[in-house]
Scaffold this active site. Structure first.
Site, PDB file in Angstrom:
ATOM      1  N   SER A  66       0.790  -1.236   0.000  1.00  0.00           N
ATOM      2  CA  SER A  66       0.000   0.000   0.000  1.00  0.00           C
ATOM      3  C   SER A  66       0.820   1.282   0.000  1.00  0.00           C
ATOM      4  O   SER A  66       0.246   2.373  -0.102  1.00  0.00           O
ATOM      5  CB  SER A  66      -0.958   0.015   1.192  1.00  0.00           C
ATOM      6  OG  SER A  66      -2.042  -0.852   0.960  1.00  0.00           O
ATOM      7  N   LYS A  69       0.140   3.858  -2.640  1.00  0.00           N
ATOM      8  CA  LYS A  69      -0.858   4.926  -2.558  1.00  0.00           C
ATOM      9  C   LYS A  69      -0.231   6.311  -2.413  1.00  0.00           C
ATOM     10  O   LYS A  69      -0.925   7.323  -2.586  1.00  0.00           O
ATOM     11  CB  LYS A  69      -1.821   4.638  -1.406  1.00  0.00           C
ATOM     12  CG  LYS A  69      -2.707   3.426  -1.706  1.00  0.00           C
ATOM     13  CD  LYS A  69      -3.394   2.863  -0.486  1.00  0.00           C
ATOM     14  CE  LYS A  69      -4.201   1.610  -0.879  1.00  0.00           C
ATOM     15  NZ  LYS A  69      -4.479   0.736   0.255  1.00  0.00           N
ATOM     16  N   SER A 121      -5.913   3.491   4.363  1.00  0.00           N
ATOM     17  CA  SER A 121      -5.418   2.640   3.278  1.00  0.00           C
ATOM     18  C   SER A 121      -6.549   1.976   2.508  1.00  0.00           C
ATOM     19  O   SER A 121      -6.462   0.803   2.125  1.00  0.00           O
ATOM     20  CB  SER A 121      -4.458   1.574   3.828  1.00  0.00           C
ATOM     21  OG  SER A 121      -3.604   1.091   2.823  1.00  0.00           O
ATOM     22  N   LYS A 228       3.194   6.621   4.943  1.00  0.00           N
ATOM     23  CA  LYS A 228       2.277   5.541   4.599  1.00  0.00           C
ATOM     24  C   LYS A 228       2.835   4.174   4.965  1.00  0.00           C
ATOM     25  O   LYS A 228       4.002   3.876   4.744  1.00  0.00           O
ATOM     26  CB  LYS A 228       1.987   5.557   3.078  1.00  0.00           C
ATOM     27  CG  LYS A 228       0.898   4.580   2.638  1.00  0.00           C
ATOM     28  CD  LYS A 228      -0.466   5.031   3.081  1.00  0.00           C
ATOM     29  CE  LYS A 228      -1.548   3.992   2.811  1.00  0.00           C
ATOM     30  NZ  LYS A 228      -1.441   2.807   3.700  1.00  0.00           N
TER      31      LYS A 228
END
Length: 360
Positions: A66, A69, A121, A228
């Site tokens: 993720s 992202k 997320s 993140k």
């Protein structure tokens, strides 16, 4: 050759196999402590200059889960109206993995969906934003790759906006660091990823969703500004972090790292302990005047941005600034023509390059 000499050669060869900093994988300014403390690829960079301060296996292809992202968010911020209201379609709800549980027909702004993307997320947010921006996942992936290449991240390939596993969806610590340094300098991106919690609408229920950021660094590391987390079975635990102290913002990337929070804290702290920002060349100063061909005129040259770099103590005593400029400039050269380079060396190692432009 004596037995003793052969023994020394064998010992040195064995040590080189053990020490990751004998490999070609890093051109770091200082050695990261305890490399291989549960991580297989990592990098530390200063955000504004993108200088690599430390790293290991930084060009090795990795899955990034993720942390994908980060690129998704900056692409959306640069290409969409953040206040536009989106009606969620049936095709982008129920996406596997992490989710904010979007429902068909509910209405949210692009900005709301970005919070769902980066704090929780949400894979459903990722696909909803991608389809809104480009019309399809495939077309959005093309835009992601174009943006990554513009940033300089040429070792990566993106096929989706969320990071769910695909063998052709990969990056490197270096590329992800470049993308993150680029993104964190965008004020909207920085505001979103540094938010610990926020409420966004849940229009189909006439209420609100409370989004709490999964990134523990915001609470546990002084000066943390984002960015993140990520996890899939094949990518392992991944974390991109940023933190700012005393005017210096540092980005770290750890990929396939079990203790990702602990490792990130350690390498960020090492960087803050080792480096300070130093202003080396000011953009407001004229660097030189160069004769103009077939004329008595002189042309001034300059740089467009101040050169401010992270340096450790030994480097500050060994900085060399080199201006590479032509002896003469052609008549008719227009303003802001690229004419040369400023190159910054530390102990004979090139650490930074900036273009020089004409003033006329």
């Amino acid at each position: 050759m004596s037995k003793f000499i052969r023994f020394l050669i064998a010992v040195l060869a064995f040590v080189c196999l053990l020490d990751p900093f004998f490999t070609k994988n890093t051109n770091a300014a200082f050695a990261v402590k305890d490399f291989n403390a549960g991580t297989s690829s990592e990098i530390v960079m200063e955000a504004s200059s993108k200088r690599v301060l430390a790293g290991s296996n930084i060009h090795e292809k990795k899955y990034m889960a993720s942390t994908t992202k980060i690129l998704t968010a900056i692409v959306i911020i640069e290409n969409c109206d953040l206040d536009e209201i989106i009606t969620v379609g049936a095709k982008t709800v129920g996406v596997e993995g992490s989710s904010i549980y979007l429902e068909t027909g509910e209405k949210l702004s692009v900005r709301d969906l970005l919070y769902g993307l980066m704090l929780r997320s949400g894979n459903d947010c990722a696909e909803t934003l991608a389809v809104h921006c480009s019309g399809s996942i495939d077309k959005f992936a093309t835009l992601m790759n174009e943006t990554a290449h513009k940033i300089g991240a040429t070792e990566s390939n993106f096929v989706n906006p969320h990071g769910l596993h695909n063998d052709n969806h990969y990056t490197t610590a270096y590329d992800l660091g470049l993308i993150s340094c680029y993104a964190i300098q965008n004020p909207t991106f920085k505001e979103i990823v540094s938010t610990q919690k926020i409420k966004i609408p849940f229009s189909t229920h006439g209420t609100e969703r409370l989004l709490i950021n999964k990134n523990k660094m915001l609470k546990e590391f002084q000066g943390s500004t984002g960015i993140k987390t990520g996890f899939t079975k094949k990518a392992g635990r991944c974390l991109v972090s940023s933190a700012e102290r005393n005017g210096m913002e540092i980005v770290s990337v750890v990929l396939n790292c079990g203790p990702m929070f602990e490792r990130s804290k350690s390498i960020l702290q090492d960087a803050f302990d080792t480096f300070d920002m130093h202003e080396l060349v000011k953009s407001e100063n004229i660097i030189d005047f160069i004769p103009v061909e077939n004329s008595d005129d002189l042309c001034g040259v300059y740089i467009k941005k101040d050169i401010v770099l992270p340096l450790n103590k030994s480097e500050t005593e060994n900085v060399k600034i080199v201006y590479e400029l032509p002896e003469i400039i052609k008549n008719g050269t227009i303003k802001d023509t690229e004419i040369g380079f400023v190159k910054i060396y530390c102990q004979n190692n090139l650490i930074f390059t900036e273009k020089i432009y004409t003033i006329v």
